[in-house]
Scaffold this active site. Sequence first.
Site, mmCIF file in Angstrom:
data_model
loop_
_atom_site.group_PDB
_atom_site.id
_atom_site.type_symbol
_atom_site.label_atom_id
_atom_site.label_comp_id
_atom_site.label_asym_id
_atom_site.label_seq_id
_atom_site.Cartn_x
_atom_site.Cartn_y
_atom_site.Cartn_z
ATOM 1 N N ALA A 6 2.277 -2.692 -2.360
ATOM 2 C CA ALA A 6 3.125 -1.610 -2.854
ATOM 3 C C ALA A 6 4.335 -2.096 -3.643
ATOM 4 O O ALA A 6 4.994 -1.293 -4.312
ATOM 5 C CB ALA A 6 3.596 -0.749 -1.687
ATOM 6 N N TYR A 7 4.652 -3.384 -3.590
ATOM 7 C CA TYR A 7 5.812 -3.883 -4.326
ATOM 8 C C TYR A 7 5.524 -3.856 -5.822
ATOM 9 O O TYR A 7 4.682 -4.597 -6.324
ATOM 10 C CB TYR A 7 6.159 -5.304 -3.895
ATOM 11 C CG TYR A 7 6.620 -5.433 -2.455
ATOM 12 C CD1 TYR A 7 7.049 -4.324 -1.721
ATOM 13 C CD2 TYR A 7 6.636 -6.671 -1.822
ATOM 14 C CE1 TYR A 7 7.466 -4.442 -0.410
ATOM 15 C CE2 TYR A 7 7.058 -6.801 -0.503
ATOM 16 C CZ TYR A 7 7.469 -5.679 0.198
ATOM 17 O OH TYR A 7 7.884 -5.813 1.498
#
Length: 344
Positions: free
Chosen positions: A54-55
Site C-alpha cells: 500500500a505504500y
Amino acid sequence: MQYRNLGRTGIKVSPYCLGTMMFGAMANADHDECVGMIHKALDFGINFIDTADAYSQGESEGIVGKALKGRRDEVILATKASLPMSDDPNHSGGSRRWLTRAIEGSLRRLQTDYIDLYQIHRLDAETDIEETLSVLTDLMREGKVRAIGASTAPASDIVEAQWVSKRCGLARFRTEQPPYSILNRSIEREVLPTCQRYGMGVLTWSPLAKGMLTGKYRKSGELPDSLRVKYFPKAMTDEDSLAAVEQLIPLAESAGLSLVHMALAFAVTHPAITSAIIGPRTPTQLDDLLAGAEVHLSDEILDRIDEIVPPGVDVAPLERAAYVPPAIAQATLRRRALTERTAI
C-alpha cells in the site's frame, strides 16, 4: 551491529529496520535517491527492510526491488498486505482470494521469488482468522513466504490467532508490528508481554511518534511545513504531547543527546522489542538516524522518562494509524435498536 533473534524464527536481524513508507510518490519520488539510502543502510549493517504494497500503491516495493538487485541474500525482507489497493472492495483484506493475488504483485515489484516476513497490515475483522492463516500457511508451503506476522493487533487478537494456529495445525504469526515510542507506551501493558509469551519478534513503527520526537514541534512557535502536519494535524498539535516534549528535550540535552537519538535508543531498550523501524525521507534524515546507533540509555535517564510518560500510557494520539476494533469504529455495534433501549 549487534544482531537480534527475530522471535524464534532463527532469523537474525539488526536493531534498526529500514522502513520505506516514505519512498515513492507519497513523500520522496526520487528513485535514485531512495535506492542510495537503501544501499547506505545496508552498508551500515542494517539487514532488515520493511515495506508494504500500500505504500504509494506499490511504488515503494518497486524501489526496494531495484535497490536489492545483486544484494537480495544480504537482506531480511518484510512486506505487508491487506490495506486497499484500489476501489474494488475485493482488493484488500485477509481473504484467500486477495492474499494469493497480493503476494504475486509484491513478488513482482520486489523482483524476488520469496518474502522473508509477510505481514497482515491490519487484521481483517470481516474475514475469519482461520481463512487468513490457512492461505498464509499455503504460501509458506509454496516457498513464497518464510515467516508470517501481523501489524498493530491487540493482545486479544494475537492470542486468538495463536490458538487457531495450534487448533487447526496452521502456521502461526511469528512477529507483531505495533506502534511504540516514548509518547506511545500502551503496548507495554498487554501486547509486549503477550508477544514474549509466544516467542514472537516485535518490530515497532513510529519510534519518533510521527516526528513529534524530532524536536521540531514545540509549544511555542509555528508548526513546520511538513507531511506529518498534513496527514496528522491533531497529533502534531496535541497539547499533552507537546508538554511531554518540552520536558524530554532538556532531559536529552543533560545526557548529551539529541531528542531523536534518545527516542531511538528508548525504542530498542525494551527486552521484547527486536527492531525499531526508522523511516527516513531524505539522506540527511537517514544520516541523523544512523548517527544514534551507538547510543544507550542509563537507568537514571530511563527512570526520568518513566516520570514524564509513565509505562503503559499513550500520551500522543495515533490518529488514523492505529487499529480500531469494529466494536469501537462502528456505532451500530454499541447501540441497541431504538425499540430495545428502555428498561421496561
